[in-house]
Design a protein around this motif. Structure first.
Motif, PDB file in Angstrom:
ATOM      1  N   ASP A 188       0.826  -1.221   0.000  1.00 44.52           N
ATOM      2  CA  ASP A 188       0.000   0.000   0.000  1.00 44.52           C
ATOM      3  C   ASP A 188       0.857   1.266   0.000  1.00 44.52           C
ATOM      4  OD1 ASP A 188       0.958   0.196   2.603  1.00 44.52           O
ATOM      5  OD2 ASP A 188      -1.016   0.178   3.556  1.00 44.52           O
ATOM      6  N   SER A 226      -4.364   5.514  -4.492  1.00 50.01           N
ATOM      7  CA  SER A 226      -5.616   6.033  -5.055  1.00 50.01           C
ATOM      8  C   SER A 226      -5.963   5.308  -6.347  1.00 50.01           C
ATOM      9  CB  SER A 226      -5.477   7.535  -5.334  1.00 50.01           C
ATOM     10  OG  SER A 226      -4.442   7.784  -6.288  1.00 50.01           O
ATOM     11  N   HIS A 286      -7.301   1.663  -5.719  1.00 55.70           N
ATOM     12  CA  HIS A 286      -8.710   1.630  -5.307  1.00 55.70           C
ATOM     13  C   HIS A 286      -9.643   1.889  -6.485  1.00 55.70           C
ATOM     14  CE1 HIS A 286      -7.846   0.919  -1.184  1.00 55.70           C
ATOM     15  NE2 HIS A 286      -7.308   2.106  -0.943  1.00 55.70           N
ATOM     16  N   LYS A 287      -9.261   2.792  -7.393  1.00 55.30           N
ATOM     17  CA  LYS A 287     -10.099   3.058  -8.565  1.00 55.30           C
ATOM     18  C   LYS A 287     -10.147   1.842  -9.484  1.00 55.30           C
ATOM     19  CE  LYS A 287      -9.025   7.999  -8.424  1.00 55.30           C
ATOM     20  NZ  LYS A 287      -8.166   9.058  -9.006  1.00 55.30           N
ATOM     21  N   ASP A 342     -12.444  -0.722  -7.713  1.00 53.42           N
ATOM     22  CA  ASP A 342     -13.859  -0.350  -7.711  1.00 53.42           C
ATOM     23  C   ASP A 342     -14.512  -0.698  -9.047  1.00 53.42           C
ATOM     24  OD1 ASP A 342     -13.670   0.594  -5.137  1.00 53.42           O
ATOM     25  OD2 ASP A 342     -13.560   2.719  -5.701  1.00 53.42           O
TER      26      ASP A 342
END
Length: 315
Positions: free
Chosen positions: A257, A265, A268-269, A272
């Motif tokens: 991470d 960032s 995570h995109k 998603d």
């Protein structure tokens, strides 16, 4: 999250981004040598890749198992380790593992090849023996641009050509083939899985974020020249679309991470978007992410172990 893209349309756009490269096909393979070890047989082979360059690889066959067996196309990393290449699979690393041999010990046929500029291809550039390593890589990048190709496209082309050879091996079950690799090898894994549906499970390690998020972080000097695909930011595609094209096949993403090459960032995109695509295809449980807290750009023992366990479970 935006509009979900059609998988076939996405693949067509990805091929366009890679440039004017030959279609991967079943190669004519030359066996160079065979070496017997206590628990495996190592075959050295080569093939010509469609543009006149020779690709060198290993086929590592476990002993004392039932064939045909599952197999893994193993992609080596970059890290400036130009002399390493395919030996990344069989050499004990800083993490205490030879990742390819860990897979062999678990009963998988493993096939690594040298990417352009690495291993036996370190001098395979416009200047031949006059250049090595980074200079070979840069010169290849320039030459391919002049030819309407891309270095990345030719790397992926060679991987998919090796995949065609791996599928053809009588020791391999063509319905149980995976791909894995770290860093450069992770990107090779992600693209190969997106472009060839014969890969049933992928494990990209320590390289996963959006191109846009990486660009916005301003750390472009951190990546090798291979990473820069002309037109990718203007194409309407990004890493989430490439990851999602692998749906509904199995995918395990392993990354730290705190990796500067994979801004959180962007991770995570990607997840998603891809999770929604997997969910729509009834395969939500086939996309997995393990984030290692406080870990930067690394190849941990736990990542090797997770890769082996994942392939045992899915292949």
């Amino acid at each position: 999250m935006g509009l979900m893209l059609d998988p076939q349309e996405t693949r067509e756009k990805l091929w366009q981004l890679l440039g004017d490269i030959p279609a991967p096909a079943q190669p004519q393979v030359s066996l160079i040598s065979t070496r017997q070890e206590a628990t495996y047989t190592l075959e050295r082979f080569s093939f010509v890749n469609g543009v006149g360059d020779t690709v060198y690889g290993y086929c590592i066959l476990p002993k004392d198992i039932d064939y045909p067996a599952p197999a893994v196309l193993y992609h080596h990393e970059h890290g400036g380790k130009y002399q390493l290449g395919k030996d990344a699979a069989i050499r004990i690393r800083e993490n205490g593992y030879a990742p390819g041999l860990a897979l062999v010990a678990a009963g998988f046929v493993v096939m690594p090849i040298d990417a352009y500029g690495f291993g036996q291809r370190e001098h395979q550039g416009p200047a031949g023996e006059g250049e090595s390593g980074r200079d070979t890589e840069l010169s290849l990048f320039k030459r391919f641009l002049w030819q309407g190709r891309t270095l990345w496209g030719m790397m992926v082309h060679d991987d998919l050509t090796a995949l065609a050879y791996l599928r053809s091996r009588p020791e391999v079950d063509p319905d149980r083939i995976g791909a894995a690799g770290m860093s450069l090898g992770a990107s090779r894994t992600t693209w190969a899985g997106a472009l060839d549906e014969s890969i049933k499970a992928v494990v990209p390690i320590s390289q996963m974020t959006r191109y846009r998020d990486f660009a916005d972080a301003g750390n472009l000097a951190g990546h090798g020249i291979y990473y820069y695909v002309p037109g990718v930011l203007a194409s309407g595609l990004d890493m989430e679309h490439i990851v999602a094209v692998t749906a509904p096949r199995h995918q395990l993403i392993l990354t730290g991470d705190s990796d500067p090459l994979s801004p959180l960032s962007g991770i995570h995109k990607v997840m998603d978007y891809a999770r929604e695509v997997y969910r729509q295809q009834g395969a939500a449980d086939k996309l997995e992410l393990v984030l290692y807290e406080g870990v930067a750009h690394a190849y941990l023992p736990a990542m090797v172990e997770a890769t082996v366990e994942f392939f045992q479970r899915t292949l």
